[in-house]
Design a protein around this motif. Structure first.
Motif, short mmCIF file in Angstrom:
data_model
loop_
_atom_site.label_atom_id
_atom_site.label_comp_id
_atom_site.label_asym_id
_atom_site.label_seq_id
_atom_site.Cartn_x
_atom_site.Cartn_y
_atom_site.Cartn_z
N LEU A 193 7.20 -18.50 19.69
CA LEU A 193 8.66 -18.15 19.16
C LEU A 193 9.62 -19.36 19.51
N ILE A 194 10.38 -19.82 18.49
CA ILE A 194 11.51 -20.51 19.06
C ILE A 194 12.92 -19.81 18.96
N ILE A 195 13.56 -20.22 19.99
CA ILE A 195 14.77 -19.27 20.14
C ILE A 195 15.88 -20.33 19.86
N THR A 196 17.15 -20.11 19.20
CA THR A 196 18.23 -21.06 19.19
C THR A 196 18.69 -21.51 20.49
N PRO A 197 18.95 -22.66 20.46
CA PRO A 197 19.52 -23.51 21.79
C PRO A 197 20.95 -23.14 21.78
N ASP A 198 21.63 -22.21 21.05
CA ASP A 198 23.11 -21.95 21.18
C ASP A 198 23.40 -21.21 22.70
N HIS A 199 22.20 -20.41 22.93
CA HIS A 199 22.65 -19.60 24.14
C HIS A 199 22.38 -20.32 25.44
N ASP A 200 22.38 -20.16 26.50
CA ASP A 200 22.07 -20.65 27.70
C ASP A 200 20.57 -20.08 27.99
N GLU A 201 20.16 -20.80 29.10
CA GLU A 201 18.63 -20.29 29.55
C GLU A 201 18.58 -18.78 29.83
N ASN A 202 19.63 -18.18 30.58
CA ASN A 202 19.61 -16.93 30.80
C ASN A 202 19.51 -15.81 29.70
N GLU A 203 20.22 -16.27 28.70
CA GLU A 203 20.33 -15.57 27.44
C GLU A 203 18.77 -15.80 26.67
N ALA A 204 18.42 -17.02 26.72
CA ALA A 204 16.98 -16.95 26.15
C ALA A 204 15.98 -16.20 26.77
N GLU A 205 16.08 -16.57 27.99
CA GLU A 205 15.03 -15.76 28.77
C GLU A 205 14.98 -13.99 28.66
N ALA A 206 16.28 -13.50 28.43
CA ALA A 206 16.74 -12.12 28.19
C ALA A 206 15.98 -11.66 26.80
N LEU A 207 16.14 -12.59 25.96
CA LEU A 207 15.58 -12.46 24.35
C LEU A 207 14.01 -12.37 24.92
N ALA A 208 13.26 -13.33 25.63
CA ALA A 208 11.98 -13.45 25.68
C ALA A 208 11.41 -12.18 26.49
N ASP A 209 12.29 -11.66 27.35
CA ASP A 209 12.05 -10.41 27.91
C ASP A 209 11.96 -9.22 27.02
N GLN A 210 12.94 -9.18 25.95
CA GLN A 210 12.95 -8.31 25.13
C GLN A 210 11.80 -8.18 24.08
N VAL A 211 11.32 -9.50 23.81
CA VAL A 211 10.12 -9.60 22.97
C VAL A 211 8.81 -9.13 23.69
N LYS A 212 8.95 -9.58 24.87
CA LYS A 212 7.85 -9.31 25.78
C LYS A 212 7.73 -7.78 26.07
N GLY A 213 8.86 -6.84 26.18
CA GLY A 213 8.78 -5.47 26.20
C GLY A 213 8.19 -4.90 24.77
N THR A 214 8.71 -5.41 23.83
CA THR A 214 8.06 -5.11 22.38
C THR A 214 6.49 -5.15 22.11
N ILE A 215 6.23 -6.14 22.84
CA ILE A 215 4.55 -6.35 22.81
C ILE A 215 3.75 -5.42 23.54
N GLU A 216 4.27 -5.42 24.85
CA GLU A 216 3.77 -4.50 25.83
C GLU A 216 3.80 -2.97 25.19
N ASN A 217 4.74 -2.56 24.34
CA ASN A 217 4.68 -1.30 23.73
C ASN A 217 3.74 -0.93 22.80
N GLY A 218 3.17 -2.02 22.04
CA GLY A 218 2.11 -1.95 21.14
C GLY A 218 0.97 -2.41 21.49
N GLY A 219 0.74 -3.29 22.52
CA GLY A 219 -0.49 -3.93 22.93
C GLY A 219 -0.68 -4.24 24.16
N THR A 220 -1.38 -5.22 24.67
CA THR A 220 -1.68 -5.65 26.19
C THR A 220 -1.26 -7.03 26.14
N LEU A 221 -0.24 -7.20 26.79
CA LEU A 221 0.15 -8.75 26.99
C LEU A 221 -0.67 -9.20 28.14
#
Length: 155
Positions: A8-36
């Motif tokens: 995944l490549i996230i836009t650099p417009d956000h600071d690292e905390n916002e990028a980590e929050a988006l990464a955690d959101q995607v992580k949650g999505t993956i955990e709902n449908g599979g095994t991370l």
């Protein structure tokens, strides 16, 4: 269930905390449908070519297991998120059993290290500090000697 990896490549417009929050959101999505299995944030890196007039992006690698039908759902959910510049989901081609055993070994390792590490006594801490100060002083002397030699040669 088949193993997959998502880069995944996230836009650099956000600071690292916002990028980590988006990464955690995607992580949650993956955990709902599979095994991370693994999340590997690479941090901010320069892109090989500009994408949407941007030269940098936050990279995050996910390795997970899921049913092939979930990959299509994940693909659709990632398309909607505007903060994602690019992503790619492919089947994981390395040995998944080897990865699982490495992850299990890493999970066991911190607990054994915590048991082995004991707080240093005052004498040991002072001794370590003295060693570090001596090394720094030696480095300073060597740098000064090199600068002195350079000046004498040019004169």
């Amino acid at each position: 269930m088949k193993p997959y990896e998502l880069l995944l490549i996230i836009t650099p417009d956000h600071d690292e905390n916002e990028a980590e929050a988006l990464a955690d959101q995607v992580k949650g999505t993956i955990e709902n449908g599979g095994t991370l299995l693994k999340v590997d944030p690479w941090g901010k890196k320069r892109l090989a070519y500009p994408i949407q007039k941007r030269n940098e992006g936050y990279y995050v690698l996910y390795i997970f297991e899921s049913a092939p039908s979930f990959v299509a759902e994940l693909n659709q959910s990632l398309l909607v998120i505007e903060s994602i510049l690019r992503y790619m989901i492919v089947q994981y081609e390395d040995d998944i059993d080897k990865l699982k055993s490495e992850l299990a070994a890493e999970a066991e390792q911190p607990t054994s290290e915590a048991e082995e590490s004991t707080p240093k006594g005052d004498a040991e801490a002072a001794e370590d500090a003295t060693d570090n100060d001596t090394e720094t002083a030696d480095e300073d002397v060597t740098d000064d000697d090199v600068e002195a030699e350079d000046t004498t040669e040019s004169a």
